[in-house]
Design an enzyme around this catalytic site. Structure first.
Site, PDB file in Angstrom:
ATOM      1  N   LYS A 100       0.907  -1.025  -0.035  1.00 47.01           N
ATOM      2  CA  LYS A 100       0.205   0.037   0.040  1.00 47.01           C
ATOM      3  C   LYS A 100       0.749   1.213   0.156  1.00 47.01           C
ATOM      4  CE  LYS A 100      -4.056   1.685   2.991  1.00 47.01           C
ATOM      5  NZ  LYS A 100      -4.655   1.272   4.062  1.00 47.01           N
ATOM      6  N   SER A 175      -9.546   1.668   4.021  1.00 48.79           N
ATOM      7  CA  SER A 175      -8.520   2.505   2.815  1.00 48.79           C
ATOM      8  C   SER A 175      -7.722   1.608   2.186  1.00 48.79           C
ATOM      9  CB  SER A 175      -7.804   3.414   3.731  1.00 48.79           C
ATOM     10  OG  SER A 175      -6.899   2.766   4.665  1.00 48.79           O
ATOM     11  N   SER A 199      -9.846  -0.756   7.777  1.00 52.36           N
ATOM     12  CA  SER A 199      -9.208  -0.786   6.333  1.00 52.36           C
ATOM     13  C   SER A 199      -8.508  -1.904   5.805  1.00 52.36           C
ATOM     14  CB  SER A 199      -8.175   0.384   6.599  1.00 52.36           C
ATOM     15  OG  SER A 199      -8.787   1.916   6.953  1.00 52.36           O
TER      16      SER A 199
END
Length: 490
Positions: A100, A175, A199
């Site tokens: 990420k 997220s 997330s």
């Protein structure tokens, strides 16, 4: 529940995104690692297949926003050379993974979806990235996140919006939405994500995957690019975790990631626990006394209970203490602490989406101050104590990930009433974050085009109990992303 097949359609050779017809991009990490160690395929072939899959589908998904073809192929060639020379190899040797964009990866920007940080290049790897590399993994790209990683949907001005492989109009979550979309579509079998409120679990839920929020302290993290002091709420609730398409990959990824680092003061290596008393008792949470729960959410929980009962577990519908009240502690801890520190940065650097989403949070949540944080820490301790007592009787809890099915795109920037409902619905994830317990999103089936699933929870550092239960649920079948989504131009 609709019947689902346990066969993995992604594993069919010669599908879109694999011009050579090898099907390697569709295999899980465990299969790839075994084939590479046996010399049946090379790491370079595995990486090339995943990069070709990225070529085929990422234009429609925008899941991977920074890709490293040359670097990844060079690392794969080194991995193949090491294997030929007889060097010791790790459990993920030669396997492609994604990281990420909000954690440090040496030589690449830690941009977090923020235009102002697009040149914030990391000098060293975050420990979780270093752990994956030590296990032999090859990083092929970095996945998208909303700005400052504080939305339930993945979109930002720097990289744009990420789409869900199942349905373009349904959020991939946030997220770690880029991570979820990438794994679901075959762009690498393991993705790194992180979770402070949900997330990892929410994108896994939206994309039909397994997604782990581990106990805090199990997987290390430290960003050299970060400045200032870490908020106490972040220290207690923010964790790193993997997203995968199978439980055997979940075990493999977790073992690789969960190696201690002196850079993270929370790191623990738990002593072995005694085996759980059999049959293991499971608390099944199908509803809420305070919040309306969609029937399409309750039924997967019951289905998981039926599968566990058939697998020898003792399943009872019984509610753990105060799930929804504990969920509200999240805002009392985080809003005057984490969000107070973020707000000036959002005001200065944030895009319209993150500004709007966070403004709606402020509109619907009470105005908390520093004293509320201290009160919330006491409430957290009391809640964890009550749950620990409950978990003595019911070592495993199966509950919703969210009280609603995955939302349509735009849900988190609509209006105050919608945001209030979303925050209520995400309570099952936020409560587990507050207490620092491990929680695993487990896919079950489909409601139309939308994946459904459950959250499996256990006591601190008892990821083993979660994994055992999830494997029983998985054995009855889980949804698999279509090789070519109906909406995709591929």
């Amino acid at each position: 529940m609709p019947a689902v097949t346990s066969a993995h359609p992604l594993a069919t050779p010669g599908k879109a995104g694999d011009p050579a017809g090898s099907g390697l991009w569709a295999l899980d990490a465990s299969e790839l690692a075994a084939l590479i160690r046996a010399g049946a395929v090379s790491s370079r072939e595995a990486v090339a297949a995943c990069l070709a899959r990225m070529d085929a589908v990422n234009g429609a998904l925008n899941a991977v926003v920074r890709r490293f073809d040359e670097e990844a192929l060079r690392d794969a060639a080194r991995a193949d050379a090491a294997l030929r020379s007889g060097e010791p190899v790790g459990p993920l040797h030669g396997v492609p993974v994604t990281i990420k964009v909000n954690i440090d990866q040496q030589g690449h920007p830690t941009d977090g979806g923020i235009v102002a940080y697009r040149e914030l290049v990391a000098a060293s790897d975050n420990p979780v990235v270093a752990n994956l590399r030590r296990a032999g993994a090859i990083v092929i790209g970095r996945t998208n996140t909303p700005g400052y990683s504080m939305r339930w949907h993945t979109d930002n001005d720097l990289h744009g919006q990420t789409f869900n492989p199942w349905d373009r109009d349904v959020t991939p979550g946030g997220s770690s939405g880029g991570a979820g979309s990438a794994v679901a579509a075959g762009i690498g079998p393991i993705a790194h994500g992180n979770d402070i409120a949900g997330s990892v679990r929410y994108p896994a839920y939206c994309c039909g995957l397994f997604g782990l929020r581990p106990s805090f302290g199990r997987i290390p993290s430290s960003n050299g690019t970060a400045t200032g002091l870490a908020p106490i709420a972040s220290q207690l609730m923010a964790v790193q975790g993997p997203l995968t398409r199978s439980m055997r990959d979940m075990r493999l990824a977790f073992a690789a990631m969960a190696q201690p680092s002196p850079l993270d003061t929370r790191c623990v290596v738990p002593a072995p626990f005694p085996p759980a008393q059999r049959p293991v008792r499971v608390a099944l949470v199908t509803g809420s006394e305070e919040v309306a729960v969609a029937p399409e959410v309750s039924e997967p929980v019951r289905e998981a209970g039926r599968r566990l009962a058939a697998g020898g577990y003792r399943v009872e519908e019984v509610a753990p203490p105060r799930i929804d009240a504990i969920a509200r502690v999240w805002a009392k801890m985080a809003m005057p602490d984490v969000m107070a520190g973020l707000q000036p940065l959002i005001d200065k650097n944030g895009d319209e989406g993150i500004r709007r989403a966070v403004a709606l949070w402020h509109e619907v949540l009470p105005s908390y101050g520093p004293q509320d944080v201290l009160t919330a820490l006491g409430e957290r301790s009391a809640a964890l104590r009550d749950w620990q007592v409950f978990l003595e009787t019911y070592p495993v809890v199966v509950m919703p990930v969210s009280y609603d099915l995955p939302y349509r795109v735009g849900f988190d920037v609509t209006d105050a009433p919608t945001t209030a409902r979303v925050l209520e619905a995400q309570g099952p994830m936020m409560a587990i974050s507050v207490m620092g317990l491990p929680g695993l999103a487990v896919p079950i089936g489909l409601a139309g085009t939308i994946p459904t699933g459950v959250q499996v929870v256990a006591g601190r550092f008892r990821e083993d109990l979660i994994f055992d239960a999830a494997e029983v649920i998985e054995a009855h079948g889980t949804p698999r992303t279509p090789v070519t989504p109906a909406w995709s131009p591929v």
